[in-house]
Design an enzyme around this catalytic site. Structure first.
Site, short mmCIF file in Angstrom:
data_model
loop_
_atom_site.label_atom_id
_atom_site.label_comp_id
_atom_site.label_asym_id
_atom_site.label_seq_id
_atom_site.Cartn_x
_atom_site.Cartn_y
_atom_site.Cartn_z
N GLU A 96 50.60 7.38 -59.40
CA GLU A 96 49.36 7.64 -58.67
C GLU A 96 48.68 6.31 -58.34
O GLU A 96 48.82 5.34 -59.09
CB GLU A 96 48.40 8.46 -59.56
CG GLU A 96 48.28 9.92 -59.18
CD GLU A 96 47.49 10.17 -57.89
OE1 GLU A 96 47.50 9.32 -56.98
OE2 GLU A 96 46.86 11.23 -57.80
N ASP A 97 47.93 6.30 -57.26
CA ASP A 97 47.16 5.10 -56.94
C ASP A 97 45.95 4.98 -57.87
O ASP A 97 45.73 3.95 -58.49
CB ASP A 97 46.72 5.10 -55.47
CG ASP A 97 46.02 6.40 -55.04
OD1 ASP A 97 45.88 7.34 -55.85
OD2 ASP A 97 45.61 6.48 -53.86
N ASP A 100 40.56 9.46 -60.56
CA ASP A 100 39.11 9.47 -60.42
C ASP A 100 38.56 10.62 -61.27
O ASP A 100 38.37 10.48 -62.47
CB ASP A 100 38.83 9.61 -58.92
CG ASP A 100 37.38 9.51 -58.54
OD1 ASP A 100 36.62 8.84 -59.24
OD2 ASP A 100 36.98 10.12 -57.52
N PHE A 149 33.95 2.74 -55.11
CA PHE A 149 34.97 3.21 -54.17
C PHE A 149 35.75 2.00 -53.67
O PHE A 149 35.19 1.09 -53.08
CB PHE A 149 34.36 4.00 -53.02
CG PHE A 149 35.39 4.82 -52.30
CD1 PHE A 149 35.78 6.06 -52.80
CD2 PHE A 149 36.03 4.35 -51.16
CE1 PHE A 149 36.77 6.82 -52.18
CE2 PHE A 149 37.02 5.09 -50.53
CZ PHE A 149 37.37 6.33 -51.04
N ARG A 162 44.64 0.73 -45.82
CA ARG A 162 45.80 0.84 -46.71
C ARG A 162 46.64 -0.43 -46.70
O ARG A 162 47.35 -0.74 -47.65
CB ARG A 162 46.70 2.01 -46.29
CG ARG A 162 46.09 3.39 -46.47
CD ARG A 162 47.19 4.45 -46.35
NE ARG A 162 46.67 5.78 -46.09
CZ ARG A 162 46.23 6.63 -47.01
NH1 ARG A 162 46.22 6.28 -48.27
NH2 ARG A 162 45.80 7.83 -46.68
#
Ligand code: IMP
Length: 174
Positions: A96-97, A100, A149, A162
């Site tokens: 996963e990036d 959260d 964020f 990205r």
């Protein structure tokens, strides 16, 4: 005008990704084929880099889920593209990036567990523990960060940024 302030440099990321790759191989054992499941789209950059740092027998597949509109989690998770291969009996690492709220990962772990992998663990590049809504196990974490964020290195805001080679904080609006 929107600007992005560097938060984690290309070198910081590369150094940590090298460590994570070694950590994943150590956990799996030298002779175990490792099957990575990348969560599209955000994790593809991280997966490409970490995959080359694991060593030995490594394969990958991808799954695409949707959970967000803009910057707020809705908790609504849908599989948009499923895996191409069975994970039954395999040593699977979800890649996963960022974790959260944990809702996406909790959902994915639940779905993948029903497919009977031999092992199911998770590697994420970034984790924001203060945002967690569900308690979800993450065995390999690149960086633990505050509630900010972030974009770049695969992470986007409305599909932008990205391609940044670093991870940054978005400043201002468009
Ligand atoms: P969760 O379900 O709330 O844990 O959200 C996980 C997903 O939300 C990640 O895979 C990202 O795609 C997205 N996300 C969460 N935080 C950020 C961020 O700071 N920048 C970009 N995407 C994020």
């Amino acid at each position: 005008m929107t600007q992005v302030r560097e938060f984690l440099s290309k070198a910081d990321i590369a150094a940590r990704v090298t460590e994570l790759g070694a950590e994943i191989r150590r956990a799996a054992g030298a002779d175990t084929p490792v099957h990575l499941v990348g969560v599209l789209k955000g994790a593809f950059v991280f997966l490409a880099d970490v995959m080359r740092e694991i060593g030995g027998d490594v394969s990958c597949d991808f799954i695409a889920v949707s959970s967000y509109v803009g910057t707020q989690s809705t908790g609504q998770v849908q599989i948009l593209k499923d895996l191409g291969h069975s994970i039954e009996g395999r040593y699977v690492v979800i890649v996963e990036d960022i974790v959260d709220t944990g809702l996406t990962l909790a959902y994915l772990q639940g779905v993948l567990r029903t497919r009977a992998p031999k092992s199911l663990t998770t590697a994420c590049l970034l984790s924001k523990p203060s945002r967690r809504k569900v308690n979800v196990p993450v065995e390999h974490i690149g960086f633990t960060i505050e509630d900010r964020f972030v974009v770049g290195y695969g992470l986007d805001v409305n599909e932008r940024y990205r391609n940044l080679p670093f991870i940054g904080l978005v400043q201002g609006g468009d």
